[in-house]
Motif scaffolding. Structure first.
Motif, short mmCIF file in Angstrom:
data_model
loop_
_atom_site.label_atom_id
_atom_site.label_comp_id
_atom_site.label_asym_id
_atom_site.label_seq_id
_atom_site.Cartn_x
_atom_site.Cartn_y
_atom_site.Cartn_z
N ASP A 57 0.82 -1.21 0.00
CA ASP A 57 0.00 0.00 0.00
C ASP A 57 0.85 1.26 0.00
OD1 ASP A 57 -2.36 -1.36 -0.06
OD2 ASP A 57 -2.66 -1.34 2.12
N ALA A 58 2.18 1.11 0.03
CA ALA A 58 3.09 2.26 0.12
C ALA A 58 3.98 2.34 -1.10
CB ALA A 58 3.94 2.15 1.38
N GLN A 59 4.33 3.57 -1.46
CA GLN A 59 5.35 3.75 -2.48
C GLN A 59 6.73 3.48 -1.89
OE1 GLN A 59 5.16 7.51 -4.51
NE2 GLN A 59 7.20 7.30 -5.38
N ASP A 60 6.95 3.99 -0.69
CA ASP A 60 8.14 3.61 0.05
C ASP A 60 7.85 3.73 1.54
OD1 ASP A 60 9.38 6.26 1.15
OD2 ASP A 60 9.00 6.70 -0.95
N LEU A 61 8.48 2.89 2.31
CA LEU A 61 8.27 2.83 3.75
C LEU A 61 9.63 2.56 4.40
CD1 LEU A 61 6.35 2.61 6.25
CD2 LEU A 61 6.25 0.16 5.78
N HIS A 62 10.03 3.45 5.33
CA HIS A 62 11.32 3.32 5.98
C HIS A 62 11.13 3.48 7.49
CE1 HIS A 62 13.29 3.65 2.05
NE2 HIS A 62 12.41 4.61 1.80
N ILE A 63 11.43 2.42 8.20
CA ILE A 63 11.34 2.41 9.66
C ILE A 63 12.76 2.37 10.21
CG2 ILE A 63 10.56 1.13 11.68
CD1 ILE A 63 8.29 0.02 9.93
N ARG A 64 13.08 3.33 11.08
CA ARG A 64 14.40 3.39 11.70
C ARG A 64 14.22 3.40 13.22
NH1 ARG A 64 16.57 2.76 6.72
NH2 ARG A 64 16.35 4.57 5.37
N TRP A 65 14.81 2.41 13.86
CA TRP A 65 14.85 2.41 15.33
C TRP A 65 16.30 2.57 15.76
CZ3 TRP A 65 17.47 -0.79 18.73
CH2 TRP A 65 17.21 -0.54 20.09
N VAL A 66 16.54 3.49 16.71
CA VAL A 66 17.89 3.76 17.20
C VAL A 66 17.88 3.65 18.72
CG1 VAL A 66 19.80 5.42 17.26
CG2 VAL A 66 18.28 5.34 15.26
N SER A 67 18.83 2.91 19.26
CA SER A 67 18.93 2.73 20.70
C SER A 67 19.36 4.03 21.37
CB SER A 67 19.95 1.62 21.01
OG SER A 67 20.23 1.56 22.39
N ALA A 68 18.91 4.22 22.61
CA ALA A 68 19.31 5.39 23.39
C ALA A 68 20.67 5.20 24.05
CB ALA A 68 18.26 5.71 24.44
N ALA A 69 21.24 4.01 23.98
CA ALA A 69 22.55 3.77 24.56
C ALA A 69 23.63 4.43 23.70
CB ALA A 69 22.82 2.27 24.67
N SER A 70 24.63 4.96 24.35
CA SER A 70 25.75 5.58 23.63
C SER A 70 26.65 4.48 23.09
CB SER A 70 26.54 6.50 24.57
OG SER A 70 27.66 7.02 23.92
N TYR A 71 26.94 4.53 21.80
CA TYR A 71 27.79 3.50 21.20
C TYR A 71 28.62 4.12 20.08
CZ TYR A 71 23.98 3.31 17.76
OH TYR A 71 23.02 3.62 16.83
N GLU A 72 29.65 3.41 19.69
CA GLU A 72 30.60 3.89 18.69
C GLU A 72 30.35 3.20 17.35
OE1 GLU A 72 35.46 4.32 18.00
OE2 GLU A 72 34.65 3.28 19.77
#
Length: 530
Positions: A57-72
């Protein structure tokens, strides 16, 4: 279905082919310091029915999940977003937005609080929609994925791999109509980890053990990669490889921290502290001119807090905060509505920062010059104090729902901070795709094609609130429900007294002059004067 597992090490790190074992069961090797990225490419007919109907049903769909922990992170896996759950969505089929989107996301990810796209999403640009909310972990997704993708009778380590998402730094789910496949990419931060991957007969798995490289033929705008590649079930030993590609996401080799200045009040100020006035590679003459680049902060603000675009349009005010301009803000942003009356997720802003001009240094004597050079060079590998600078972004709290105790705590994620080097000529050619490309980040679409982003690593200061999490908290005064009865009674009494005073005054005027008497006497006085 295809899988790609990549271990990316830092410049100078490498692994000998003899240290890696490849057999029918998979690949194994020693522990290495690396970022691990797993990418799964799935055809539409291999998806569960609810996911298939969602993406089609979408032309494009982008889901981004980012942790709140500090990382390199390491190059070229440097693109960042503020911690939380991000969604960027373009409707398909006659530009109609599916109302099933929010309910499906809640089924998959759990605590997704959007009601419908029309009410909860914001318009990003060119018919694209954006949604954001804080999401501490992927627990609900892990249980959902194990139930849909893993079979108890033939698990083959499926559950263990999905449970490993609990320690991931980020997760991306992307679908584009032009490619007609769903890509799921999980990334684990830079740390010591063992090289290991299992082979599956129905899954083509490619494993790369790579590190950044700088061959003599490398162009200034390119990233070099070298290492070992293996296709499980096909190769009997890893094959050496070396390649390069143009990358728009680069490492500024600097860091920043964010905190709210005390006291916060109802108009808190977010202070950013950066460790460098320009991307260090550019200041050293690599890959461009630092004068054509500008620093930016991209903030995703929950509905509890917002930025006033009118306040951020005053050049003198901006200069006093080491800000240059408000480059973008989502629309509309209601400046008066309380938090509990809003349906939209919040707002996103892109602020251009303005590094202060460095103070001129007096001509040093020969002895002091050697000491000065020692301080600037930073023999311990740290930045000198003269490179640090701050920028302050004024924000405003909304009225929150009443609660017990008279106070509520809200959290605001760290922004994404980067230097953007836009092309000097309009109509520049976009960067060609590369194996580690990450697009549709919200802020990248606000710049010209061909813009290079030099990312600044978030680094909370020691002893910060939240045990080093990339989140700042604000304690907000609200109505205490335990005292709300007195407030209601007092307000009603004040209104009653005010109304009684007005009635008493009107009655007094009527008793002295009668109805309309004052007007008639004024008319008689005017006639007498005439």
């Amino acid at each position: 279905m295809r899988e790609r597992i990549t271990y990316v090490q830092k410049l100078g790190d490498s692994l000998e082919p003899s240290a890696v074992t490849v057999d029918s069961s998979g690949i194994s090797g020693p522990e290495v310091h690396a970022v691990r990225e797993d990418r799964l490419t799935i055809a539409l007919d291999e998806l569960p029915p609810e996911l298939r109907s969602l993406v089609t049903d979408a032309q494009d769909l982008h889901i981004r999940w980012v942790s709140a922990a500090s990382y390199e992170l390491v190059s070229p896996l440097l693109a960042r977003l503020p911690p939380g759950f991000h969604l960027f969505y373009s409707p398909g089929r006659n530009n109609s937005v599916s109302n099933k989107l929010c309910s499906t996301l809640a089924d998959i990810f759990g605590e997704i609080s959007c009601s419908t796209p029309a009410k909860s999403f914001t318009d990003l640009r060119n018919g694209r929609f954006q949604y954001f909310q804080e999401l501490g972990g992927l627990t609900h997704l892990i249980e959902y994925a194990k139930g849909r993708l893993c079979h108890p009778a033939d698990d083959n380590g499926c559950s263990a791999r999905i449970e490993a998402l609990s320690t991931a730094g980020s997760l991306d789910v992307s679908y584009e109509t032009s490619q007609n496949v769903l890509r799921i990419t999980a990334l684990w931060p830079y740390q010591r980890r063992r090289v290991r991957a299992a082979s599956h007969p129905r899954l083509r798995t490619e494993v790369g053990i790579l590190s950044t490289d700088k061959p003599k033929t490398l162009e200034a705008h390119e990233v070099g990669i070298s290492g070992l590649l293996t296709v499980l079930g096909q190769d009997s030993k890893p094959s050496p490889t070396m390649f390069s590609f143009a990358s728009r996401h680069r490492d500024a080799e600097s860091a920043f921290s964010a905190r709210f200045l005390a006291p916060t009040g109802l108009h808190p100020t977010l202070q950013l502290r950066l460790t460098s006035r320009s991307p260090r590679p550019l200041s050293e003459g690599e890959g461009g001119d630092a004068r054509s680049c500008h620093p930016y902060a991209y903030l995703t603000l929950p509905r509890t807090i917002f930025a006033d675009k009118y306040q951020l349009s005053d050049p003198l005010f901006l200069a006093s905060k080491n800000l240059a301009a408000l480059r973008h803000t989502t629309q509309p942003v209601d400046l008066e509505a309380p938090e509990y009356a809003m349906s939209q997720w919040g707002s996103a802003i892109l602020v251009q920062l303005a590094p202060p001009e460095p103070e001129p240094e007096p001509a040093p004597s020969s002895s002091s010059a050697s000491r000065s050079r020692g301080r600037k060079s930073g023999g311990d590998g740290q930045d000198g104090a003269e490179d640090e600078w701050t920028a302050e972004i004024p924000l405003h709290l909304r009225y929150l729902a009443p609660t017990r105790g008279g106070y509520a705590t809200i959290s605001v994620p760290y922004p994404a901070v980067f230097w953007a080097c836009e092309p000097e000529q309009e109509g520049a050619v976009a960067f060609p795709p590369n194996p580690f490309e990450k697009a549709h980040l919200g802020y990248d679409g606000l710049f010209e094609e061909g813009t290079v982003f030099w990312h600044v690593q978030p680094r909370p200061p020691p002893g910060s609130v939240g045990d080093g999490l990339l989140v700042n908290e604000v304690r907000v005064p609200v109505l205490d429900v335990e005292k709300a009865g007195w407030v209601n009674a007092g307000t009603a009494a004040a209104v009653a007294v005010g109304f009684a005073w007005i009635v008493w005054k009107l009655i007094g005027v009527h008793l002295r002059h009668g109805y309309g008497g004052g007007v008639e006497r004024e008319e008689e006085k005017v006639k007498k004067r005439q």
